[in-house]
Enzyme design. Structure first.
Site, PDB file in Angstrom:
ATOM      1  N   ASN A   1      53.880  41.128  36.259  1.00 29.89           N
ATOM      2  CA  ASN A   1      53.591  39.980  35.399  1.00 29.89           C
ATOM      3  C   ASN A   1      53.528  40.488  33.963  1.00 29.89           C
ATOM      4  O   ASN A   1      52.559  41.127  33.574  1.00 29.89           O
ATOM      5  CB  ASN A   1      52.251  39.358  35.822  1.00 29.89           C
ATOM      6  CG  ASN A   1      51.785  38.269  34.856  1.00 29.89           C
ATOM      7  OD1 ASN A   1      52.570  37.785  34.037  1.00 29.89           O
ATOM      8  ND2 ASN A   1      50.516  37.896  34.954  1.00 29.89           N
TER       9      ASN A   1
ATOM     10  N   LYS B   1      53.236  38.879  31.241  1.00 33.43           N
ATOM     11  CA  LYS B   1      52.428  38.062  30.314  1.00 33.43           C
ATOM     12  C   LYS B   1      53.227  37.835  29.018  1.00 33.43           C
ATOM     13  O   LYS B   1      54.435  37.669  29.089  1.00 33.43           O
ATOM     14  CB  LYS B   1      51.071  38.726  30.079  1.00 33.43           C
ATOM     15  CG  LYS B   1      50.408  39.112  31.402  1.00 33.43           C
ATOM     16  CD  LYS B   1      48.982  39.520  31.279  1.00 33.43           C
ATOM     17  CE  LYS B   1      48.459  39.873  32.668  1.00 33.43           C
ATOM     18  NZ  LYS B   1      47.037  40.102  32.715  1.00 33.43           N
TER      19      LYS B   1
ATOM     20  N   HIS C   1      47.537  31.326  37.218  1.00 32.69           N
ATOM     21  CA  HIS C   1      46.984  32.618  36.794  1.00 32.69           C
ATOM     22  C   HIS C   1      45.657  32.382  36.072  1.00 32.69           C
ATOM     23  O   HIS C   1      45.502  31.382  35.367  1.00 32.69           O
ATOM     24  CB  HIS C   1      47.974  33.335  35.874  1.00 32.69           C
ATOM     25  CG  HIS C   1      47.573  34.744  35.591  1.00 32.69           C
ATOM     26  ND1 HIS C   1      46.639  35.055  34.631  1.00 32.69           N
ATOM     27  CD2 HIS C   1      47.940  35.912  36.163  1.00 32.69           C
ATOM     28  CE1 HIS C   1      46.456  36.367  34.630  1.00 32.69           C
ATOM     29  NE2 HIS C   1      47.236  36.912  35.546  1.00 32.69           N
TER      30      HIS C   1
ATOM     31  N   GLU D   1      44.418  33.560  33.481  1.00 33.19           N
ATOM     32  CA  GLU D   1      44.513  33.362  32.027  1.00 33.19           C
ATOM     33  C   GLU D   1      44.894  31.917  31.706  1.00 33.19           C
ATOM     34  O   GLU D   1      44.457  31.354  30.709  1.00 33.19           O
ATOM     35  CB  GLU D   1      45.521  34.364  31.427  1.00 33.19           C
ATOM     36  CG  GLU D   1      44.913  35.754  31.364  1.00 33.19           C
ATOM     37  CD  GLU D   1      45.899  36.905  31.483  1.00 33.19           C
ATOM     38  OE1 GLU D   1      47.104  36.691  31.276  1.00 33.19           O
ATOM     39  OE2 GLU D   1      45.443  38.021  31.797  1.00 33.19           O
TER      40      GLU D   1
ATOM     41  N   GLU E   1      43.445  37.582  42.763  1.00 31.78           N
ATOM     42  CA  GLU E   1      43.212  38.331  41.528  1.00 31.78           C
ATOM     43  C   GLU E   1      41.787  38.079  41.044  1.00 31.78           C
ATOM     44  O   GLU E   1      41.544  37.085  40.335  1.00 31.78           O
ATOM     45  CB  GLU E   1      44.195  37.888  40.449  1.00 31.78           C
ATOM     46  CG  GLU E   1      45.637  38.153  40.780  1.00 31.78           C
ATOM     47  CD  GLU E   1      46.488  38.307  39.531  1.00 31.78           C
ATOM     48  OE1 GLU E   1      47.117  39.348  39.364  1.00 31.78           O
ATOM     49  OE2 GLU E   1      46.483  37.391  38.689  1.00 31.78           O
TER      50      GLU E   1
ATOM     51  N   GLY F   1      43.011  43.276  33.735  1.00 28.83           N
ATOM     52  CA  GLY F   1      43.093  43.870  32.405  1.00 28.83           C
ATOM     53  C   GLY F   1      41.864  44.673  32.015  1.00 28.83           C
ATOM     54  O   GLY F   1      41.700  45.057  30.860  1.00 28.83           O
TER      55      GLY F   1
ATOM     56  N   SER G   1      44.228  45.252  37.644  1.00 27.94           N
ATOM     57  CA  SER G   1      44.162  46.689  37.356  1.00 27.94           C
ATOM     58  C   SER G   1      44.808  47.552  38.435  1.00 27.94           C
ATOM     59  O   SER G   1      44.305  48.624  38.772  1.00 27.94           O
ATOM     60  CB  SER G   1      42.712  47.126  37.106  1.00 27.94           C
ATOM     61  OG  SER G   1      42.202  46.475  35.953  1.00 27.94           O
TER      62      SER G   1
HETATM   63  P1  PGA Z   1      46.450  43.751  35.098  1.00 23.48           P
HETATM   64  O1  PGA Z   1      46.875  42.205  35.220  1.00 23.48           O
HETATM   65  O2  PGA Z   1      47.257  44.499  36.109  1.00 23.48           O
HETATM   66  O3  PGA Z   1      46.793  44.123  33.688  1.00 23.48           O
HETATM   67  O4  PGA Z   1      45.001  43.829  35.387  1.00 23.48           O
HETATM   68  C1  PGA Z   1      47.142  41.622  36.465  1.00 23.48           C
HETATM   69  C2  PGA Z   1      47.497  40.162  36.279  1.00 23.48           C
HETATM   70  O5  PGA Z   1      46.938  39.519  35.378  1.00 23.48           O
HETATM   71  O6  PGA Z   1      48.329  39.613  37.019  1.00 23.48           O
END
Ligand code: PGA
Length: 255
Positions: free
Chosen positions: A9, A11, A95, A97, A167, A173, A213
């Site tokens: 992903n 982003k 997601h 976010e 998630e 993140g 992560s």
């Molecule tokens: P990350 O993000 O691996 O940077 O923690 C995962 C995601 O948001 O899908």
């Protein structure tokens, strides 16, 4: 058996030029991989460029969001049928976010899931609890509610095609992944949900990815869990070498 999916992903990273540069580096590295599916999810503006570069490769394309209608007066939105036309197989929906920063709710997630399925895209439906919810031991209740509401009116025929991404919000993140045991517990619960809601065959075939992560040093342990069928990778998917190592989880010669 469930063929693993490793999805990157991106982003809001990599416009068309950076997308080409990345794929020029990634594709030769993963061209011999057949036993697992590699997916990249670039921003909308880079999808067509990526689709062209991916021709002849096994790497699949995903968008990061979609509207529920196929056309209409929805300024700033992109429709499922447009994504299909652009070469997408998958679309990430819900997601955290989007939920936290852009007002996405279980209800709008449900509409997007239905729209994506109707157009022939495979939704990667994201769910997961935040830190307060985990501390209060509400994780499973939160995940169940998100699943129930996001999957309203989704029939078994459609449900069997979708992919779920667990998630935990506190792991995204932050560099703090859920432990393999924590993730497995929730993945098992999600699979049970599908058995109750639909049937055992569907529950056994549905793919449940872990995200939050994921890195080269924790992917092997996560992927060794019986109910973890792949990973949704954010930060660590942006560099070809690092992403390749994650794609090659549990390979004897992976460095
Ligand atoms: P990350 O993000 O691996 O940077 O923690 C995962 C995601 O948001 O899908």
């Amino acid at each position: 058996m469930r063929r693993p999916i490793i999805a990157g992903n991106w982003k809001m990273h990599k416009g068309p030029d950076e997308t080409i540069a990345f794929l020029d580096e990634l594709l030769p590295r993963v061209s011999n991989i057949e036993d697992r599916e590699v997916v990249i999810a670039p921003p909308f503006v880079s999808l067509i460029t990526a689709a062209r570069r991916l021709r002849g490769s096994r790497v699949k394309l995903s968008a990061q969001n979609c509207h529920w209608e196929n056309r209409g007066a929805f300024t700033g939105e992109v429709s499922p049928s447009m994504l299909l036309e652009a070469g997408c197989t998958y679309v990430i929906i819900g997601h955290s976010e989007r939920r936290q920063l852009f007002g996405e709710t279980n209800q709008s997630v449900n509409r997007r899931v239905l729209g994506a399925l109707a157009a022939g895209l495979i939704p990667i439906l994201c769910i997961g609890e935040n830190l307060e919810e985990r501390k209060a031991k509400h994780t499973l209740a939160v995940v169940e509610r998100q699943l129930r509401k996001s999957l309203e009116d989704v029939e078994a025929d459609d449900a069997e095609t979708l992919v779920v991404a667990y998630e935990p919000v506190w792991a995204i993140g932050t560099g703090i992944s859920a432990s393999a045991e924590q993730a497995q517990e929730v993945h098992f619960f999600i699979r049970q949900f599908f058995e109750k809601q639909y049937n055992k065959t569907l529950a056994n075939s549905i793919k449940i990815l872990y995200g939050g992560s994921v890195k080269e040093d924790n992917v092997d342990e996560l992927m060794a869990q019986p109910d973890i069928d792949g990973t949704l990778v954010g930060g660590a998917s942006l560099k070809a070498a690092e992403f390749e190592r994650i794609v090659r989880f549990m390979e004897p010669n992976a460095s």
